[in-house]
Design a protein around this motif. Structure first.
Motif, PDB file in Angstrom:
ATOM      1  N   ILE A   1       0.878  -0.966   0.006  1.00 17.18           N
ATOM      2  CA  ILE A   1      -0.166   0.180  -0.008  1.00 17.18           C
ATOM      3  C   ILE A   1       0.901   1.351  -0.213  1.00 17.18           C
ATOM      4  CG2 ILE A   1      -1.694   1.476   1.432  1.00 17.18           C
ATOM      5  CD1 ILE A   1      -2.784  -1.447   2.355  1.00 17.18           C
ATOM      6  N   ARG A   2       1.890   1.283   0.991  1.00 16.17           N
ATOM      7  CA  ARG A   2       2.760   2.329   0.892  1.00 16.17           C
ATOM      8  C   ARG A   2       3.471   2.560  -0.361  1.00 16.17           C
ATOM      9  NH1 ARG A   2       5.652   5.550   4.859  1.00 16.17           N
ATOM     10  NH2 ARG A   2       6.915   6.926   3.502  1.00 16.17           N
ATOM     11  N   LEU A   3       3.961   1.532  -0.925  1.00 13.91           N
ATOM     12  CA  LEU A   3       4.947   1.650  -2.170  1.00 13.91           C
ATOM     13  C   LEU A   3       3.930   2.099  -3.508  1.00 13.91           C
ATOM     14  CD1 LEU A   3       6.918  -1.653  -2.042  1.00 13.91           C
ATOM     15  CD2 LEU A   3       7.593   0.702  -1.548  1.00 13.91           C
ATOM     16  N   ALA A   4       2.825   1.687  -3.310  1.00 13.35           N
ATOM     17  CA  ALA A   4       1.788   2.195  -4.456  1.00 13.35           C
ATOM     18  C   ALA A   4       1.346   3.615  -4.488  1.00 13.35           C
ATOM     19  CB  ALA A   4       0.236   1.299  -4.099  1.00 13.35           C
ATOM     20  N   GLY A   5       1.675   4.186  -3.132  1.00 10.11           N
ATOM     21  CA  GLY A   5       1.397   5.710  -3.103  1.00 10.11           C
ATOM     22  C   GLY A   5       2.437   6.509  -3.359  1.00 10.11           C
ATOM     23  N   LEU A   6       3.720   5.981  -3.727  1.00 11.89           N
ATOM     24  CA  LEU A   6       4.788   6.614  -3.989  1.00 11.89           C
ATOM     25  C   LEU A   6       4.657   7.713  -5.308  1.00 11.89           C
ATOM     26  CD1 LEU A   6       7.595   4.123  -3.674  1.00 11.89           C
ATOM     27  CD2 LEU A   6       6.963   6.049  -2.125  1.00 11.89           C
ATOM     28  N   PRO A   7       5.152   8.828  -5.280  1.00 11.83           N
ATOM     29  CA  PRO A   7       5.136   9.590  -6.497  1.00 11.83           C
ATOM     30  C   PRO A   7       5.839   9.077  -7.691  1.00 11.83           C
ATOM     31  CG  PRO A   7       6.520  10.602  -4.931  1.00 11.83           C
ATOM     32  CD  PRO A   7       6.139   9.538  -4.232  1.00 11.83           C
ATOM     33  N   GLY A   8       5.458   9.521  -8.784  1.00 12.21           N
ATOM     34  CA  GLY A   8       6.193   8.615  -9.910  1.00 12.21           C
ATOM     35  C   GLY A   8       5.888   7.389 -10.089  1.00 12.21           C
ATOM     36  N   GLY A   9       4.825   6.771  -9.709  1.00 14.36           N
ATOM     37  CA  GLY A   9       4.577   5.490  -9.779  1.00 14.36           C
ATOM     38  C   GLY A   9       4.772   4.725 -11.010  1.00 14.36           C
ATOM     39  N   THR A  10       5.083   5.334 -11.910  1.00 13.73           N
ATOM     40  CA  THR A  10       5.337   4.562 -13.202  1.00 13.73           C
ATOM     41  C   THR A  10       6.928   4.178 -13.303  1.00 13.73           C
ATOM     42  OG1 THR A  10       5.660   6.693 -14.430  1.00 13.73           O
ATOM     43  CG2 THR A  10       3.503   5.558 -14.421  1.00 13.73           C
ATOM     44  N   GLY A  11       7.632   4.692 -12.624  1.00 13.15           N
ATOM     45  CA  GLY A  11       8.965   4.436 -12.526  1.00 13.15           C
ATOM     46  C   GLY A  11       9.442   3.022 -11.719  1.00 13.15           C
ATOM     47  N   ALA A  12      10.481   2.547 -11.885  1.00 15.16           N
ATOM     48  CA  ALA A  12      11.047   1.300 -11.128  1.00 15.16           C
ATOM     49  C   ALA A  12      11.029   1.753  -9.720  1.00 15.16           C
ATOM     50  CB  ALA A  12      12.365   0.839 -11.688  1.00 15.16           C
ATOM     51  N   LEU A  13      10.679   0.634  -8.895  1.00 15.02           N
ATOM     52  CA  LEU A  13      11.076   0.686  -7.374  1.00 15.02           C
ATOM     53  C   LEU A  13      12.489   0.477  -7.236  1.00 15.02           C
ATOM     54  CD1 LEU A  13       8.350  -1.664  -5.935  1.00 15.02           C
ATOM     55  CD2 LEU A  13       8.302   0.816  -5.954  1.00 15.02           C
ATOM     56  N   ALA A  14      13.125   1.421  -6.425  1.00 11.94           N
ATOM     57  CA  ALA A  14      14.467   1.330  -5.984  1.00 11.94           C
ATOM     58  C   ALA A  14      14.642   0.871  -4.828  1.00 11.94           C
ATOM     59  CB  ALA A  14      15.211   2.766  -6.346  1.00 11.94           C
ATOM     60  N   VAL A  15      15.274  -0.347  -4.926  1.00 13.10           N
ATOM     61  CA  VAL A  15      15.347  -1.210  -3.285  1.00 13.10           C
ATOM     62  C   VAL A  15      16.720  -1.318  -2.738  1.00 13.10           C
ATOM     63  CG1 VAL A  15      14.424  -3.108  -2.135  1.00 13.10           C
ATOM     64  CG2 VAL A  15      13.144  -2.533  -3.876  1.00 13.10           C
ATOM     65  N   HIS A  16      16.939  -0.808  -1.866  1.00  9.06           N
ATOM     66  CA  HIS A  16      18.347  -0.983  -1.386  1.00  9.06           C
ATOM     67  C   HIS A  16      18.606  -2.011  -0.215  1.00  9.06           C
ATOM     68  CE1 HIS A  16      20.272   2.747  -2.700  1.00  9.06           C
ATOM     69  NE2 HIS A  16      19.308   3.028  -3.171  1.00  9.06           N
ATOM     70  N   ASP A  17      19.055  -3.091  -0.479  1.00  8.58           N
ATOM     71  CA  ASP A  17      19.305  -4.234   0.311  1.00  8.58           C
ATOM     72  C   ASP A  17      20.631  -4.444   1.271  1.00  8.58           C
ATOM     73  OD1 ASP A  17      18.830  -6.735   1.722  1.00  8.58           O
ATOM     74  OD2 ASP A  17      19.074  -8.002  -0.131  1.00  8.58           O
ATOM     75  N   LEU A  18      20.531  -4.134   2.403  1.00  8.44           N
ATOM     76  CA  LEU A  18      21.827  -3.853   3.246  1.00  8.44           C
ATOM     77  C   LEU A  18      22.397  -5.181   3.699  1.00  8.44           C
ATOM     78  CD1 LEU A  18      20.817  -0.765   5.379  1.00  8.44           C
ATOM     79  CD2 LEU A  18      21.857  -0.808   2.866  1.00  8.44           C
TER      80      LEU A  18
END
Length: 404
Positions: A158-175
Motif C-alpha cells: 500500500i505504501r509503495l503504491a502511493g509513491l510519487p512517480g509510480g510508473t518508474g521502477a521501485l529502487a530497493v536498497h538491500d543492506l
C-alpha cells in the motif's frame, strides 16, 4: 520513481552494475572471484531459490515445499549477515572443544570475539576478511523463506503504491545482501519494475547475489540489479535519495544502538520504508526439552550482546528508534521451525549456538559437551524439533516529497 542508472558490466567508484533481464543473461563476476567456484555456488543458490531439493544433506524437498507457502528465500546473515552466522565450534565427537571439520565455515550463531557485522555503518573501521560462507547462507535460505512475515507485505505494498512517480521502477536498497536471498524472496512478491541495489563488503558474496538475482516481479515486470561493495556507513537521507525501500535480513542484531540510530535517521530522513527481517529475539524452544536449555540460551544471549551489539534487544531498540522519528512501526514474529527436513541446518545451528554459550561461560564446558552430543544424536535420528524465534520489523516513515 526512477531507479538509479544502471551501468552494464562496468565499475565506477567501487560499484559494479549488472542488468538482469527476464530472459537469458550474461553476468560478469565481480573482481577477485574465481569463475569456476562462483558458477558452482551460484548454481546451488539458484537451485535453492527455485525450490529444488539438495543432495548434500541440505534442506529437503519437503522443506522446499514448506517454504513456498511462506515468505522469502532469504539471506540471512544477513546477510546475508546474521548473528546466527559466525564461526561454529565443535569437536569430532560432537563436543565443543576444538574445531569440527564438518562445520561449514561461517555457520552457526555467532562470530569470533570482537568481530563486527560484515556490513558496517561506519567507514572508519579497518578492513576485515569475509565472514560468511555462501554455503551457510544457502543452507539457511529455505528456513528464512518459510519464516519471514507475509503479514507485513500488504501494508508495504500500500505504501509503495502511493509513491510519487509510480510508473518508474521501485529502487530497493538491500543492506548486507549476502547471496541475495532477500531479493529472491521479495522481488517476485511486488508488482512493477524494480531496481535492486545490493550492498555488501564481500565481493565474493556480491557475485553470487548478482548471478542468482530475481528475473521478474510478481506481474512479470523486469528486475535489474546493481551491486555495491564497501561500507554503507554514509547511509544518510541524501544517500537514499530516490530510494523506494530499504531491506535487510538478520542484520539488526549485529548492530549497535548507534548503528540503528544512523539507519533510522537515514530512512526517516528520506521518507523511505524499511523492511528489516529475521532479527533474533533471545528465545529458543527445543523438543524434547533438556534441563540445560535455559542456561545455554542465557549464555548465548549474553554472548550476542558482547561489544555493545544489540543481539536479542535489536528489534525493541530499532522499533523505538523509528517510532521516535515519527515512523509507524509494525513487528511480526518470524520463527524458524526446524524438524527432520532441516537436519543439516539444525546441526550447524546447534554447534554454533552451544559453542557461543561455552565461550561466554566456560564453566558450562563438560555439561555442554554432553548436551551437544545428545542433541546432535537426536537431530540425526529425526527426533529433535527446534523453534528459533525471530521478529520482522516494518517501519513506515512519514512520506516526503509529496508521497501519499
Amino acid at each position: 520513481m526512477t531507479g538509479p542508472e544502471t551501468r552494464t558490466n562496468g565499475t565506477a567508484d567501487g560499484m559494479a552494475s549488472i542488468p538482469v533481464q527476464s530472459g537469458p543473461r550474461k553476468v560478469e563476476p565481480v573482481r577477485d572471484v574465481g569463475r569456476g567456484e562462483a558458477r558452482t555456488v551460484a548454481a546451488l543458490v539458484r537451485a535453492q531459490a527455485s525450490g529444488s531439493g539438495e543432495r548434500d544433506g541440505g534442506p529437503s524437498g519437503a522443506a522446499q515445499g514448506a517454504a513456498s507457502s511462506g515468505p522469502e528465500a532469504g539471506a540471512g546473515s544477513g546477510r546475508g549477515n546474521s548473528a546466527e552466522a559466525g564461526g561454529a565450534v565443535g569437536a569430532d565427537d560432537g563436543g565443543v572443544r576444538g574445531v569440527d571439520s564438518s562445520v561449514v565455515a561461517g555457520a552457526g550463531p555467532v562470530g569470533r570475539p570482537g568481530e563486527r557485522a560484515t556490513v558496517r555503518l561506519r567507514d572508519s573501521e579497518a578492513e576485515e576478511p569475509p565472514r560468511y560462507a555462501p554455503e551457510w547462507l544457502r543452507l539457511r535460505e529455505t528456513a528464512d523463506a518459510a519464516a519471514r512475515a507475509l503479514d507485513l507485505l500488504d501494508p508495504l505494498r500500500i505504501r509503495l503504491a502511493g509513491l510519487p512517480g509510480g510508473t518508474g521502477a521501485l529502487a530497493v536498497h538491500d543492506l548486507g545482501c549476502g547471496t541475495g536471498s532477500m531479493g529472491r524472496w521479495l522481488a517476485p512478491r511486488l508488482d512493477g519494475p524494480q531496481h535492486w541495489v545490493l550492498h555488501d563488503r564481500d565481493p565474493y558474496l556480491l557475485h553470487f547475489a548478482a548471478a542468482a538475482s530475481p528475473r521478474a516481479a510478481a506481474d512479470g515486470s523486469g528486475v535489474t540489479v546493481e551491486t555495491r561493495r564497501g561500507d554503507v556507513a554514509r547511509l544518510t537521507p541524501d544517500a537514499l535519495a530516490g530510494a523506494s525501500l530499504v531491506t535487510a535480513s538478520a542484520l539488526l542484531d549485529v548492530l549497535t544502538r548507534e548503528d540503528v540510530a544512523t539507519l533510522a535517521d537515514a530512512c526517516t530522513g528520506a521518507g523511505c520504508p524499511a523492511l528489516l527481517t529475521l532479527s533474533v529475539v533471545g528465545r529458543v524452544e527445543l523438543t524434547p526439552a533438556d534441563p540445560l536449555d535455559a542456561e545455554i540460551t542465557e549464555a548465548f544471549n549474553a554472548h550476542q550482546r558482547r561489544g555493545g551489539l544489540l543481539g536479542p534487544d535489536a528489534v525493541t531498540v530499532a522499533g523505538e528508534a523509528f517510532a521516535a522519528r515519527g515512523a509507524t512501526v509494525r513487528v511480526h514474529p518470524s520463527p524458524w521451525r526446524l524438524g527432520p527436513a532441516e537436519v543439516a541446518l539444525t546441526e550447524q545451528w546447534l554447534r554454533g549456538w552451544v559453542g557461543a554459550a561455552v565461550e561466554e561461560r566456560p564453566e558450562l564446558g563438560d555439561r555442554a559437551e554432553r548436551y551437544l552430543r545428545d542433541r546432535l544424536a537426536a537431530c540425526a535420528a529425526g527426533e529433535l524439533r527446534v523453534v528459533v524465534h525471530h521478529s520482522d520489523l516494518l517501519a513506515l516513515p512519514r512520506p516526503t516529497g509529496g508521497a501519499s
